[in-house]
Design a protein around this motif. Structure first.
Motif, PDB file in Angstrom:
ATOM      1  N   VAL A  25       0.734  -1.141   0.091  1.00 60.04           N
ATOM      2  CA  VAL A  25      -0.095   0.075  -0.031  1.00 60.04           C
ATOM      3  C   VAL A  25       0.932   1.399   0.100  1.00 60.04           C
ATOM      4  O   VAL A  25       1.785   1.389   0.598  1.00 60.04           O
ATOM      5  N   PHE A  26       0.572   2.138  -0.825  1.00 61.98           N
ATOM      6  CA  PHE A  26       1.243   3.506  -0.892  1.00 61.98           C
ATOM      7  C   PHE A  26       0.346   4.555  -0.435  1.00 61.98           C
ATOM      8  O   PHE A  26      -0.998   4.676  -0.906  1.00 61.98           O
ATOM      9  N   LEU A  27       0.822   5.432   0.577  1.00 63.94           N
ATOM     10  CA  LEU A  27       0.105   6.338   1.153  1.00 63.94           C
ATOM     11  C   LEU A  27       0.684   7.648   0.863  1.00 63.94           C
ATOM     12  O   LEU A  27       1.995   7.662   1.352  1.00 63.94           O
ATOM     13  N   ALA A  28       0.191   8.783   0.508  1.00 61.52           N
ATOM     14  CA  ALA A  28       0.854  10.067   0.112  1.00 61.52           C
ATOM     15  C   ALA A  28       1.255  10.703   1.582  1.00 61.52           C
ATOM     16  O   ALA A  28       0.358  10.616   2.527  1.00 61.52           O
ATOM     17  N   GLY A  29       2.410  10.864   1.771  1.00 63.49           N
ATOM     18  CA  GLY A  29       2.783  11.798   2.908  1.00 63.49           C
ATOM     19  C   GLY A  29       2.170  12.847   3.149  1.00 63.49           C
ATOM     20  O   GLY A  29       2.288  13.552   4.342  1.00 63.49           O
ATOM     21  N   CYS A  43      -3.711  -2.007   7.432  1.00 67.16           N
ATOM     22  CA  CYS A  43      -2.679  -2.787   6.941  1.00 67.16           C
ATOM     23  C   CYS A  43      -1.761  -3.314   8.183  1.00 67.16           C
ATOM     24  O   CYS A  43      -1.221  -4.209   7.767  1.00 67.16           O
ATOM     25  N   ALA A  44      -1.286  -2.522   8.981  1.00 66.17           N
ATOM     26  CA  ALA A  44      -0.353  -2.907  10.316  1.00 66.17           C
ATOM     27  C   ALA A  44      -1.135  -4.284  10.804  1.00 66.17           C
ATOM     28  O   ALA A  44      -0.456  -5.236  10.922  1.00 66.17           O
ATOM     29  N   ILE A  48       0.455  -6.102   6.013  1.00 71.10           N
ATOM     30  CA  ILE A  48       0.813  -5.424   4.767  1.00 71.10           C
ATOM     31  C   ILE A  48       1.710  -4.283   4.516  1.00 71.10           C
ATOM     32  O   ILE A  48       1.610  -3.461   5.332  1.00 71.10           O
ATOM     33  N   PRO A  49       2.709  -4.381   3.923  1.00 68.19           N
ATOM     34  CA  PRO A  49       3.672  -3.165   4.168  1.00 68.19           C
ATOM     35  C   PRO A  49       3.229  -1.827   3.486  1.00 68.19           C
ATOM     36  O   PRO A  49       2.307  -1.854   2.531  1.00 68.19           O
ATOM     37  N   VAL A  50       3.526  -0.912   3.983  1.00 70.00           N
ATOM     38  CA  VAL A  50       3.193   0.500   3.472  1.00 70.00           C
ATOM     39  C   VAL A  50       4.256   1.462   3.437  1.00 70.00           C
ATOM     40  O   VAL A  50       5.177   1.294   3.846  1.00 70.00           O
TER      41      VAL A  50
END
Length: 77
Positions: A25-29, A43-44, A48-50
């Motif tokens: 998963v990609f989360l915008a900073g 995800c945690a 699942i890696p973030v």
């Protein structure tokens, strides 16, 4: 990211996570934490890696869309 191997957006991403189809998963900073925090928690819990290094604009471009994206998911095969 290949179009057929990803989903973009909060609703589609959460669905993919719940269904066990998310590889990463990609989360915008710079996205609103009220949107990204619950996804990061899911995800945690699921292991699942973030990744959070990209901005919304960078994530949108990486996904091939002309607007920013707060969340994107790389799907399993």
């Amino acid at each position: 990211m290949e179009p057929e191997k990803r989903v973009v957006g909060v609703k589609q991403s959460r669905k993919a996570i719940r269904e066990g189809r998310a590889r990463r998963v990609f989360l915008a900073g710079d996205a609103d934490p009220a949107l990204t925090r619950p996804i990061a928690a899911e995800c945690a819990a699921a292991g699942i890696p973030v990744e959070t290094e990209r901005t919304m604009a960078q994530l949108g471009r990486a996904c091939g869309i002309s607007v920013g994206a707060s969340v994107a998911v790389e799907l399993t095969d």
